[in-house]
Write a protein that holds these residues in place. Structure first.
Motif, PDB file in Angstrom:
ATOM      1  N   MET A   2       0.843  -1.194   0.000  1.00 37.15           N
ATOM      2  CA  MET A   2       0.000   0.000   0.000  1.00 37.15           C
ATOM      3  C   MET A   2       0.880   1.247   0.000  1.00 37.15           C
ATOM      4  SD  MET A   2      -3.130   0.894   2.592  1.00 37.15           S
ATOM      5  CE  MET A   2      -4.206   2.276   2.283  1.00 37.15           C
ATOM      6  N   LYS A   3       0.446   2.270  -0.748  1.00 39.09           N
ATOM      7  CA  LYS A   3       1.247   3.482  -0.881  1.00 39.09           C
ATOM      8  C   LYS A   3       1.379   4.224   0.439  1.00 39.09           C
ATOM      9  CE  LYS A   3       0.121   4.244  -5.744  1.00 39.09           C
ATOM     10  NZ  LYS A   3      -0.494   2.930  -5.925  1.00 39.09           N
ATOM     11  N   LYS A   4       2.481   4.961   0.575  1.00 38.21           N
ATOM     12  CA  LYS A   4       2.696   5.778   1.758  1.00 38.21           C
ATOM     13  C   LYS A   4       1.611   6.847   1.840  1.00 38.21           C
ATOM     14  CE  LYS A   4       6.227   8.550   4.099  1.00 38.21           C
ATOM     15  NZ  LYS A   4       6.176   7.718   5.312  1.00 38.21           N
ATOM     16  N   ASN A   5       1.083   7.050   3.035  1.00 38.08           N
ATOM     17  CA  ASN A   5       0.012   8.011   3.238  1.00 38.08           C
ATOM     18  C   ASN A   5       0.624   9.380   3.565  1.00 38.08           C
ATOM     19  OD1 ASN A   5      -2.214   9.535   4.135  1.00 38.08           O
ATOM     20  ND2 ASN A   5      -3.264   7.699   4.864  1.00 38.08           N
ATOM     21  N   ASN A   6       0.728  10.233   2.561  1.00 37.35           N
ATOM     22  CA  ASN A   6       1.338  11.547   2.742  1.00 37.35           C
ATOM     23  C   ASN A   6       0.542  12.424   3.703  1.00 37.35           C
ATOM     24  OD1 ASN A   6       3.448  10.983   0.931  1.00 37.35           O
ATOM     25  ND2 ASN A   6       2.198  11.599  -0.812  1.00 37.35           N
ATOM     26  N   VAL A  21      -7.563  -7.554  -4.287  1.00 33.46           N
ATOM     27  CA  VAL A  21      -8.255  -6.284  -4.442  1.00 33.46           C
ATOM     28  C   VAL A  21      -7.255  -5.222  -4.890  1.00 33.46           C
ATOM     29  CG1 VAL A  21     -10.062  -6.788  -2.750  1.00 33.46           C
ATOM     30  CG2 VAL A  21      -7.897  -5.792  -1.987  1.00 33.46           C
ATOM     31  N   ARG A  22      -7.774  -4.091  -5.318  1.00 33.62           N
ATOM     32  CA  ARG A  22      -6.921  -3.022  -5.807  1.00 33.62           C
ATOM     33  C   ARG A  22      -5.933  -2.534  -4.753  1.00 33.62           C
ATOM     34  NH1 ARG A  22      -6.409   2.380  -6.081  1.00 33.62           N
ATOM     35  NH2 ARG A  22      -5.380   3.085  -7.985  1.00 33.62           N
ATOM     36  N   SER A  31      -3.249  -8.654  -5.671  1.00 37.93           N
ATOM     37  CA  SER A  31      -2.511  -9.823  -5.157  1.00 37.93           C
ATOM     38  C   SER A  31      -1.046  -9.850  -5.566  1.00 37.93           C
ATOM     39  CB  SER A  31      -3.183 -11.156  -5.540  1.00 37.93           C
ATOM     40  OG  SER A  31      -2.905 -11.534  -6.876  1.00 37.93           O
ATOM     41  N   SER A  32      -0.578  -8.856  -6.330  1.00 38.22           N
ATOM     42  CA  SER A  32       0.826  -8.845  -6.712  1.00 38.22           C
ATOM     43  C   SER A  32       1.732  -8.424  -5.552  1.00 38.22           C
ATOM     44  CB  SER A  32       1.051  -7.908  -7.903  1.00 38.22           C
ATOM     45  OG  SER A  32       0.832  -6.558  -7.542  1.00 38.22           O
ATOM     46  N   GLU A  40       3.191  -8.129   3.812  1.00 35.01           N
ATOM     47  CA  GLU A  40       3.571  -6.722   3.733  1.00 35.01           C
ATOM     48  C   GLU A  40       2.326  -5.844   3.549  1.00 35.01           C
ATOM     49  OE1 GLU A  40       5.578  -3.286   3.833  1.00 35.01           O
ATOM     50  OE2 GLU A  40       6.340  -5.279   4.366  1.00 35.01           O
ATOM     51  N   TYR A  41       1.376  -6.366   2.769  1.00 35.61           N
ATOM     52  CA  TYR A  41       0.144  -5.608   2.551  1.00 35.61           C
ATOM     53  C   TYR A  41      -0.640  -5.436   3.847  1.00 35.61           C
ATOM     54  CZ  TYR A  41      -4.735  -4.752   1.469  1.00 35.61           C
ATOM     55  OH  TYR A  41      -6.009  -4.251   1.470  1.00 35.61           O
TER      56      TYR A  41
END
Length: 254
Positions: free
Chosen positions: A1-5, A123-124, A129-130, A135-136
């Motif tokens: 998941m992207k870093k939450n700025n 899910v997106r 799932s990649s 980690e997710y």
């Protein structure tokens, strides 16, 4: 998941600003990002936005580096789960009135051991799932924000116990619903409303919890920032468009 700025900015003590979004068009999100807002609140409580539309709006947010937050319709684990699975980095949950409701909100957002969010990595939000599943799960718990709405007298009266629940990032004061709870709907600048809001700001600061609110004009927004609010929802996309358009028309015609 992207870093939450957005979450990082609040940790650094910065003030952040973003509008509610009622247009279901990703272009409006991109415009808000290009304009320099820090976040958008995709409004799935009031208005026509579906999860399908919200997903595309989140994609647009990511292209312009603006944090996508979704306001769900109510404190329901299924609604929260769907919003998170499509990639929302923050969840705004309305009408948190007591400790049990706050606990339910946190459990719905967080994976174990902090919560009981339904588990699906296809899910997106998990890059379909990649992404490594462990980690997710870890990054989802670390990066996702919980914004709890205090919108009535009951919530304010129970604020101490709500603040005792770990996992809430921002307490958001809803001035319009609070005005209704106080019997003066729409009178958001009435001292009866603003004094109760100031009470919330003070308690949140004492408990080192960031506080936010809604403002539909610059003066009010700056006033709440000066009083200690960091997370300011400034107006709504439809109102921003209307006000700018009305100003132009008045100058052209009158």
């Amino acid at each position: 998941m992207k870093k939450n700025n957005l979450k990082e900015a609040l940790k650094e003590g910065k003030n952040v600003f973003g509008p509610f979004m009622k247009f279901a068009d990703p272009a409006t999100v991109e415009i808000m990002g290009f304009a320099g807002f820090d976040f958008v609140i995709i409004d799935a409580e009031h208005g026509p936005i579906s999860m399908q539309s919200a997903q595309n709006m989140i994609r647009a947010a990511e292209t312009v580096n603006i944090t996508p937050v979704i306001r769900v319709a109510n404190n329901d684990e299924a609604l929260i789960l769907r919003a998170l699975d499509i990639g929302a980095q923050g969840i705004e949950i309305p009408q948190i009135n007591n400790k049990l409701q706050a606990i339910k909100a946190v459990r719905s957002v967080k994976y174990a051991p902090q919560g009981e969010r339904g588990v699906c990595r296809y899910v997106r939000a998990a890059n379909y799932s990649s992404m490594d599943k462990f980690e997710y799960f870890k990054s989802a718990n670390n990066e996702t924000m919980i914004i709890a709405h205090i919108e009535g007298v009951e919530g304010i009266n129970n604020l101490d116990e709500i603040l005792s629940v770990p996992g809430i990032d921002v307490i958001f004061i809803g001035p319009y619903d609070l005005s209704q709870s106080l019997g003066i709907p729409g009178e958001v600048n009435n001292p009866l409303v603003t004094e109760r809001m100031k009470e919330v700001v003070l308690k949140c600061k004492q408990n080192k919890i960031d506080v936010g609110t809604f403002a539909d004009d610059i003066k009010t927004a700056k006033s709440w920032v000066s009083l200690g609010a960091q997370y300011i929802s400034f107006s709504v996309d439809v109102a921003i468009l209307y006000n700018i358009s009305k100003t132009i028309v008045n100058k052209l015609k009158y």
